[in-house]
Write a protein that holds these residues in place. Sequence first.
Motif, PDB file in Angstrom:
ATOM      1  N   ALA A   1       0.939  -0.070  -3.597  1.00 52.75           N
ATOM      2  CA  ALA A   1      -0.171   0.289  -2.705  1.00 52.75           C
ATOM      3  C   ALA A   1      -1.337  -0.679  -2.896  1.00 52.75           C
ATOM      4  CB  ALA A   1      -0.616   1.717  -2.982  1.00 52.75           C
ATOM      5  N   ALA A   2      -1.611  -1.049  -4.151  1.00 52.54           N
ATOM      6  CA  ALA A   2      -2.694  -1.991  -4.430  1.00 52.54           C
ATOM      7  C   ALA A   2      -2.383  -3.363  -3.841  1.00 52.54           C
ATOM      8  CB  ALA A   2      -2.905  -2.102  -5.947  1.00 52.54           C
ATOM      9  N   LEU A   3      -1.129  -3.804  -3.953  1.00 55.15           N
ATOM     10  CA  LEU A   3      -0.728  -5.090  -3.371  1.00 55.15           C
ATOM     11  C   LEU A   3      -0.888  -5.060  -1.859  1.00 55.15           C
ATOM     12  CD1 LEU A   3       0.582  -7.909  -3.600  1.00 55.15           C
ATOM     13  CD2 LEU A   3       2.815  -6.784  -3.483  1.00 55.15           C
TER      14      LEU A   3
ATOM     15  N   THR B   1      12.064  -7.017   5.801  1.00 56.92           N
ATOM     16  CA  THR B   1      11.585  -8.317   6.285  1.00 56.92           C
ATOM     17  C   THR B   1      10.113  -8.296   6.676  1.00 56.92           C
ATOM     18  OG1 THR B   1      12.333  -7.752   8.520  1.00 56.92           O
ATOM     19  CG2 THR B   1      13.871  -8.988   7.121  1.00 56.92           C
ATOM     20  N   ASP B   2       9.476  -7.131   6.614  1.00 51.43           N
ATOM     21  CA  ASP B   2       8.060  -7.040   6.988  1.00 51.43           C
ATOM     22  C   ASP B   2       7.229  -6.623   5.788  1.00 51.43           C
ATOM     23  OD1 ASP B   2       7.597  -3.924   7.010  1.00 51.43           O
ATOM     24  OD2 ASP B   2       9.487  -4.253   8.067  1.00 51.43           O
ATOM     25  N   THR B   3       5.930  -6.886   5.860  1.00 49.02           N
ATOM     26  CA  THR B   3       5.028  -6.597   4.748  1.00 49.02           C
ATOM     27  C   THR B   3       4.161  -5.365   5.015  1.00 49.02           C
ATOM     28  OG1 THR B   3       3.465  -8.210   5.653  1.00 49.02           O
ATOM     29  CG2 THR B   3       4.943  -8.972   3.918  1.00 49.02           C
ATOM     30  N   THR B   4       4.697  -4.424   5.785  1.00 49.31           N
ATOM     31  CA  THR B   4       4.018  -3.130   5.886  1.00 49.31           C
ATOM     32  C   THR B   4       4.101  -2.445   4.525  1.00 49.31           C
ATOM     33  OG1 THR B   4       6.060  -1.993   6.521  1.00 49.31           O
ATOM     34  CG2 THR B   4       4.718  -2.926   8.304  1.00 49.31           C
ATOM     35  N   PHE B   5       3.359  -1.362   4.364  1.00 47.15           N
ATOM     36  CA  PHE B   5       3.393  -0.653   3.086  1.00 47.15           C
ATOM     37  C   PHE B   5       4.811  -0.222   2.739  1.00 47.15           C
ATOM     38  CE2 PHE B   5       3.337   3.480   0.848  1.00 47.15           C
ATOM     39  CZ  PHE B   5       2.861   3.031  -0.377  1.00 47.15           C
ATOM     40  N   PHE B   6       5.532   0.321   3.716  1.00 41.51           N
ATOM     41  CA  PHE B   6       6.890   0.784   3.448  1.00 41.51           C
ATOM     42  C   PHE B   6       7.850  -0.381   3.218  1.00 41.51           C
ATOM     43  CE2 PHE B   6       5.002   4.414   5.717  1.00 41.51           C
ATOM     44  CZ  PHE B   6       5.260   5.412   4.776  1.00 41.51           C
ATOM     45  N   GLY B   7       7.572  -1.521   3.849  1.00 44.22           N
ATOM     46  CA  GLY B   7       8.382  -2.705   3.593  1.00 44.22           C
ATOM     47  C   GLY B   7       8.208  -3.192   2.161  1.00 44.22           C
ATOM     48  N   LEU B   8       6.957  -3.253   1.712  1.00 43.22           N
ATOM     49  CA  LEU B   8       6.671  -3.669   0.333  1.00 43.22           C
ATOM     50  C   LEU B   8       7.247  -2.678  -0.665  1.00 43.22           C
ATOM     51  CD1 LEU B   8       2.933  -4.761   0.733  1.00 43.22           C
ATOM     52  CD2 LEU B   8       4.927  -6.265   0.565  1.00 43.22           C
TER      53      LEU B   8
ATOM     54  N   ALA C   1      -3.945  -9.211  -9.378  1.00 49.67           N
ATOM     55  CA  ALA C   1      -4.928  -8.628 -10.310  1.00 49.67           C
ATOM     56  C   ALA C   1      -5.069  -7.116 -10.124  1.00 49.67           C
ATOM     57  CB  ALA C   1      -6.278  -9.322 -10.140  1.00 49.67           C
ATOM     58  N   LEU C   2      -5.260  -6.667  -8.881  1.00 47.64           N
ATOM     59  CA  LEU C   2      -5.437  -5.237  -8.654  1.00 47.64           C
ATOM     60  C   LEU C   2      -4.157  -4.449  -8.968  1.00 47.64           C
ATOM     61  CD1 LEU C   2      -7.332  -2.993  -7.796  1.00 47.64           C
ATOM     62  CD2 LEU C   2      -6.628  -3.374  -5.415  1.00 47.64           C
TER      63      LEU C   2
END
Length: 416
Positions: A408-410, A308-315, A178-179
Amino acid sequence: MSVVAAALVAAVLIFAIFAPRSLPEITVAIPAAVLTLLLGLVTVDDAREQILVLLPTVVFLAFILVLAHLADALGLFAWVASVMARSAKGSPHRLLLSVFLAAAVTTAVLSLDATVVLLTPAVIGAARALRMPARPHSYATAHLSNSASTLLPVSNLTNLLVFSATGLTFAHFAALMALPWIVAIVIEGAVFWVFFRKDLMSAEPVVSREAANPTPDVAAPIGTIVVLGITLVGFGVSGFFGVEPFWVAAAGSLVLAVPALRGGFTVPRRILRAADLKFCGFVLLLGIVVEGVTSGPIGRWLGDILPTDTTFFGLLSAAAIAAVAANVVNNLPATLMLLAAFGPSASPGLLLAMIIGVNLGPNLTYVGSLAIMLWRRVGAANHEPADLRTFTTLGLITTPLTILGSTAALWLVLGV
């Protein structure tokens, strides 16, 4: 053999983009899929498995296209055009805001195809009736058909392909997206406001209330809106009972088909044409052809470079790679390739970031998504042809900003 597999994918996509003699996409997809099997790029068992995986998604696509057609036949988009013209009150800025709202909701609920095929002509007609330039409003439907397609699993075929792999429920998917959805739309709106400032100031002056709203008022199709609302709720709760979304779309289509056929607003032949069975077959065959690429060195290379990671840079890396892939091979095959490269153990966050990339990335080029290709045809048919320079310049501004903002929102939502 990986070169041959890539060449077959390229041949199918080039044919789909240029559509020589208006031939359907499946014309080349059939021989390409046959060659993929005969050359041993994909085994028969793997092809069968790929079709079974894609089939529920493709069946849903057919029913959602029928649902959108029936809603249009029952007057939904004529009413939307009337509301947009009425709310504009002679202001191009107000009309653009109405178009953004209508396109965002239409894309989210009825999928991006409904926005491109059904809403775009209504928007162009409303702008002309109000003696306003149609250009910014037409481009708004094009961009939001992609940018506003991240909210629900049903908003885009790419979402449906990824949805089951995320392991999320319908409601959880919507809550996480949503965001990012709102951020992308707000960024698009801000850029459009500045980019098309001359068009938005060039409307003829309105001298009377009648001139401000020259289009006749259309009664709201309350029954149709209620059925669509119930169908949307059905999508949300069906996952809790293990019911595939296509059953809900089929039920909604059946309910709308009764008054549409009884009232003579459509005929069975038009409903069948709306389902676009040739395109549905194309999607299934494309899955087989793309499998020939993902099972080879290209697929393994993609697997090596994906985060493989969900850090901001990974996303952000996942979204950026997906956006590039969408503009190289189109977002539909890009989604299939990336899903295979991520593998079954990928985190939902990375898959959602991938959706942001394959959905928002296509606003950069004509070939990024089938929706943009279709929008160009619809615009030309309504005497509002796309301009390559305008589209590319606008895309170069909005695409990086929306991907960055939505990612960034995610990241923030996942952190919460």
